[in-house]
Enzyme design. Structure first.
Site, PDB file in Angstrom:
ATOM      1  N   GLU A  32      -6.253   7.377  -0.874  1.00  0.00           N
ATOM      2  CA  GLU A  32      -6.206   6.153  -0.078  1.00  0.00           C
ATOM      3  C   GLU A  32      -6.886   4.998  -0.815  1.00  0.00           C
ATOM      4  OE1 GLU A  32      -4.602   5.313   2.675  1.00  0.00           O
ATOM      5  OE2 GLU A  32      -3.731   7.317   2.719  1.00  0.00           O
ATOM      6  N   HIS A  60       0.844  -1.213   0.000  1.00  0.00           N
ATOM      7  CA  HIS A  60       0.000   0.000   0.000  1.00  0.00           C
ATOM      8  C   HIS A  60       0.871   1.251   0.000  1.00  0.00           C
ATOM      9  CE1 HIS A  60      -3.351   2.662   1.375  1.00  0.00           C
ATOM     10  NE2 HIS A  60      -2.359   3.260   2.025  1.00  0.00           N
ATOM     11  N   GLU A  61       1.899   1.274   0.845  1.00  0.00           N
ATOM     12  CA  GLU A  61       2.763   2.447   0.908  1.00  0.00           C
ATOM     13  C   GLU A  61       3.571   2.612  -0.385  1.00  0.00           C
ATOM     14  OE1 GLU A  61       2.146   4.487   3.084  1.00  0.00           O
ATOM     15  OE2 GLU A  61       1.035   3.219   4.465  1.00  0.00           O
ATOM     16  N   HIS A 104       1.414   4.343  -2.876  1.00  0.00           N
ATOM     17  CA  HIS A 104       1.420   5.797  -2.699  1.00  0.00           C
ATOM     18  C   HIS A 104       2.636   6.422  -3.393  1.00  0.00           C
ATOM     19  CE1 HIS A 104      -1.977   6.768  -0.230  1.00  0.00           C
ATOM     20  NE2 HIS A 104      -1.621   5.988   0.780  1.00  0.00           N
TER      21      HIS A 104
END
Length: 307
Positions: A198, A130-131, A134
């Site tokens: 997100e 997930h990071e 980003h």
């Protein structure tokens, strides 16, 4: 569609900033406001990662760490087509994580000690993915710029009482209203951008690790931990709350206007929906998202939270 919405919201933030400048100093004030925004964004563009990591007393994770965090992140970064980010550890019992940096070549991922203790290796892979999403989506830069704009708008609004032009245009009551409403509007736009990014990072992160359910399970555990465990550094620096995978300050039950993050229940539902359909990854079109892509670490010592 996510990037279109983000661009529209950032345009609204810019217009609001220039509007506040105009109300304070006329057309000249709008130009000055734009120059201030450019200078502040240039500074934060180059220094935001160091500033945020220092705020949370993040310590570098050495290569070859006993938990295998470097090896895990390195493999996931290759899956995502990214260079290896710098890794940091934040000593706090609250499970959480965030990414920062102006671009993929200068990015960092920070995880908390509580996260390592709370998650399985597969769930941690989902969080790291997930990071990395980003970083790949350049969300770290987008959120740095919007946070700077929001802070600058608040600063200008607070200066309004000291400028005669704003009182002549709006009167004392109007100036006082601007002091409260302009920062609130800026905060709402910033939060809307954060929620949009997100959802996009959840989807891309699931594709990077190959198992949406791992990230869904991690989000559930992190949300429960964040709701009952304080994060003192985040409480001292609430402006950084939007960077974390789950709001470190409080939990929100729904996607309200004042939420920095989407409701965790909605994010989990979207991830579980991905497991129910044979979607294809953007990294390997021949391999379905449902296939496991957690890296296999060879010759790793049997120690750490997953042993």
């Amino acid at each position: 569609m996510g990037y279109v919405k983000t661009a529209m919201l950032m345009a609204a933030m810019t217009a609001l900033f220039m509007g506040v400048g105009y109300l304070i100093g006329g057309s000249g004030g709008a130009v000055i406001a734009l120059m201030i925004a450019a200078a502040m964004n240039a500074f934060t563009w180059w220094n935001s990662d160091r500033m945020v990591l220092r705020m949370h007393n993040a310590q570098p994770v050495p290569e070859g760490d006993r938990m295998g965090l470097h090896a895990l992140t390195s493999e996931l970064a290759r899956n995502a087509g990214l260079p290896m980010p710098r890794l940091y550890l934040i000593d706090t019992p609250q499970p959480n994580a965030f990414a920062t940096g102006r671009n993929p070549a200068n990015a960092a991922v920070a995880v908390t000690s509580g996260l390592l203790r709370s998650l399985t290796r597969e769930e941690l892979a989902g969080v790291i993915a997930h990071e990395l999403a980003h970083i790949r989506n350049h969300d770290t830069a987008i959120m740095t710029v919007t946070a700077t704009f929001a802070g600058a708008i608040s600063m200008l609004a607070n200066f309004a009482l000291f400028f005669g032009g704003s009182r002549e245009r709006l009167g004392l009551v109007g100036t006082l209203m601007m002091m409260f409403l302009a920062p609130m509007a800026a905060g709402l736009v910033q939060m809307a951008i954060s929620r949009t990014r997100e959802y996009a990072a959840d989807k891309a992160g699931a594709e990077i690790c190959g198992q949406p359910i791992w990230l869904a399970s991690a989000l559930e555990k992190i949300a429960m931990g964040a709701a009952r465990i304080d994060n003192d550094a985040a409480e001292r620096n609430p402006a950084t709350a939007h960077m974390f995978i789950i709001n470190p300050l409080h939990a929100n039950k729904r996607d309200s206007l004042f939420a920095t993050h989407p409701a965790t229940e909605n994010r989990i539902a979207a991830l579980r929906a991905m497991t129910a359909r044979p979607a294809q990854t953007t990294l390997d079109a021949a391999r379905p998202v449902a296939a496991s892509r957690v890296p296999r670490i060879r010759n790793r010592r049997k120690s750490g939270p997953w042993s």
